[in-house]
Structure formats: structure tokens, C-alpha cells
Design an enzyme around this catalytic site. Structure first.
Site, mmCIF file in Angstrom:
data_model
loop_
_atom_site.group_PDB
_atom_site.id
_atom_site.type_symbol
_atom_site.label_atom_id
_atom_site.label_comp_id
_atom_site.label_asym_id
_atom_site.label_seq_id
_atom_site.Cartn_x
_atom_site.Cartn_y
_atom_site.Cartn_z
ATOM 1 N N GLU A 137 0.812 -1.224 0.000
ATOM 2 C CA GLU A 137 0.000 0.000 0.000
ATOM 3 C C GLU A 137 0.840 1.267 0.000
ATOM 4 O O GLU A 137 0.327 2.348 0.285
ATOM 5 C CB GLU A 137 -0.969 0.009 1.194
ATOM 6 C CG GLU A 137 -2.026 -1.062 1.186
ATOM 7 C CD GLU A 137 -3.045 -0.939 0.047
ATOM 8 O OE1 GLU A 137 -2.912 -0.029 -0.794
ATOM 9 O OE2 GLU A 137 -3.956 -1.790 -0.001
ATOM 10 N N HIS A 189 -2.717 2.464 8.469
ATOM 11 C CA HIS A 189 -3.760 1.704 7.776
ATOM 12 C C HIS A 189 -3.938 0.367 8.482
ATOM 13 O O HIS A 189 -2.964 -0.357 8.684
ATOM 14 C CB HIS A 189 -3.364 1.487 6.308
ATOM 15 C CG HIS A 189 -4.149 0.417 5.636
ATOM 16 N ND1 HIS A 189 -5.527 0.348 5.715
ATOM 17 C CD2 HIS A 189 -3.766 -0.643 4.881
ATOM 18 C CE1 HIS A 189 -5.940 -0.711 5.033
ATOM 19 N NE2 HIS A 189 -4.894 -1.330 4.528
ATOM 20 N N HIS A 192 -6.711 -3.201 9.291
ATOM 21 C CA HIS A 192 -7.873 -4.012 8.900
ATOM 22 C C HIS A 192 -8.661 -4.320 10.172
ATOM 23 O O HIS A 192 -9.081 -5.450 10.389
ATOM 24 C CB HIS A 192 -7.430 -5.313 8.234
ATOM 25 C CG HIS A 192 -6.736 -5.120 6.910
ATOM 26 N ND1 HIS A 192 -6.185 -6.158 6.215
ATOM 27 C CD2 HIS A 192 -6.543 -4.013 6.165
ATOM 28 C CE1 HIS A 192 -5.647 -5.696 5.090
ATOM 29 N NE2 HIS A 192 -5.844 -4.394 5.031
ATOM 30 N N HIS A 204 -12.528 -3.363 3.063
ATOM 31 C CA HIS A 204 -11.067 -3.509 3.183
ATOM 32 C C HIS A 204 -10.552 -3.141 4.586
ATOM 33 O O HIS A 204 -9.949 -3.984 5.243
ATOM 34 C CB HIS A 204 -10.396 -2.639 2.109
ATOM 35 C CG HIS A 204 -8.903 -2.739 2.083
ATOM 36 N ND1 HIS A 204 -8.154 -2.553 0.938
ATOM 37 C CD2 HIS A 204 -7.994 -2.960 3.067
ATOM 38 C CE1 HIS A 204 -6.869 -2.696 1.219
ATOM 39 N NE2 HIS A 204 -6.754 -2.946 2.502
HETATM 40 ZN ZN LIG Z 1 -5.052 -3.187 3.598
#
Ligand SMILES: [Zn+2]
Length: 207
Positions: A74, A93, A95, A155
């Protein structure tokens, strides 16, 4: 070693995110910007044994400046956020489960709590695109306009801050906000805060 303090802080943050259940396995990624350089978690290295040397440093065009491993898949998302948001110095970031679950249900996080204003208003849900793609990076930048956090459809979640501690804290608040909404919605129809109620909180936060 370039950006030693930032790389060490990323290792500490990743381990805390892992302990808090905001990331599982090698999922999620963290970066810190310092001038024209970005320290970012490597691809596919488990956080339990992560070291500062394994956290790579890349330039704003994505080229490696000092990196033992390929960067997180990413990295384009992180670079797009830094390009669009000059004030941003860190991106987290995750999840995390509640944020990821809610990202499959709504277009923005319903204003179930005044913490909504910690993000500059209800965090939006970025349109789904394949992980690691430029399209996903564009969708996230679009969802983040005037906000410091967003969900990524089907996501996960992204939080940005003027330093890593702030971005880390915002990712935890975002997960909490999503979790509260899901709990309330599972028991009934939640009452939501009005625009006026949110505006009163925003005025207090900026004082
Ligand atoms: Zn991800």
C-alpha cells in the site's frame, strides 16, 4: 541509518496495533514522512519480530532510499496521502474488525457519538478497489478530503496525523466509533447526532 527515530517508532506502533487487535498477521501498514523521505513498514514481515532496520525508507516517488525489503503493497496509498495532504506526517492503515465490517455496510460512519468530530466530521468510506492499486490510493485521498480518517470499502481503515502518535490514536478512536455503531445498530435503530450537535462539538474542539 536514515530516519532512525521514525523507524523505531513505527516498530513500536505496529506491535501496539497488533496487541490491540487492530491488525492481524502482516495486515495493515504504517508510515511516517520526514521531508522528502517516507519510512514505511515492509511487505510480508510479521510485526512480532519487526526491527527498525527492516522498516524501509523511500522517496516521495516511491524509489527506495534505504530498504532491505520491498515496501508495503500500500505504499502508493501512503504516498498519495502525503502528496494531497502536506500537513500529514503519519499514516496508519489497519484491517481492524469493526471498521472493516462497517465499511461493507455504509457510505460514511453514522454520527452515533461526538468523537465523529475528531475526524473533522463523519468518516467516509472510500470506494473499493484492488489493494495496492493507484485507483485505491485515489479513492482514499478522495474520501479523506477535510477528514483525518476514513474507511476503505470492504477492506479496512486509514487514519492520518501530524505525527505518528496522533495517527495511531485516531485509528483506535475510529475502530471504537465503528464498534459502538455496530453494537447500537445490532440492538435497534441508533439515534444519530444532528448537524447542529456536531457543529457545537467541532467549535469546542477547535477552541
Ligand atoms: Zn489493507
Amino acid at each position: 541509518m536514515l530516519l532512525t527515530a521514525a523507524r523505531e517508532a513505527i516498530v513500536t506502533t505496529c506491535k501496539e496495533l497488533s496487541r490491540a487487535g487492530l491488525v492481524v498477521g502482516t495486515a495493515g501498514n504504517v508510515s511516517v514522512r520526514d521531508g522528502d523521505l517516507v519510512a514505511v513498514t515492509p511487505s510480508g514481515v510479521r510485526y512480532a519480530g519487526l526491527t527498525a532496520e527492516q522498516v524501509g525508507v523511500h522517496r516521495l516517488d516511491g524509489s527506495p532510499a534505504e530498504a532491505l525489503f520491498p515496501p508495503s503493497s500500500e505504499l502508493p496509498l501512503h504516498l498519495a496521502v502525503y502528496a494531497a495532504r502536506p500537513e500529514a506526517r503519519a499514516v496508519v492503515h489497519t484491517h481492524s474488525p469493526a471498521a472493516t465490517a462497517l465499511s461493507a455496510l455504509v457510505d460514511e460512519v453514522p454520527a452515533v457519538h461526538y468523537y465523529t468530530e475528531l475526524f473533522g466530521g463523519p468518516p467516509r468510506v472510500a470506494r473499493y478497489a484492488t489493494y495496492g492499486s493507484e485507483e485505491l490510493a485515489r479513492n482514499v485521498v478522495h474520501a479523506l478530503r477535510d477528514r483525518t480518517g476514513c474507511l476503505m470499502g470492504n477492506h479496512g481503515a486509514v487514519a492520518v496525523g501530524h505525527d505518528l502518535a496522533t495517527a495511531h490514536e485516531k485509528s483506535a478512536y475510529l475502530e471504537w466509533l465503528c464498534d459502538v455503531y455496530l453494537r447500537a445498530a445490532s440492538a435497534g435503530t441508533p439515534r444519530l447526532l444532528s448537524q447542529a450537535q456536531l457543529a457545537a462539538v467541532a467549535a469546542k474542539l477547535t477552541r
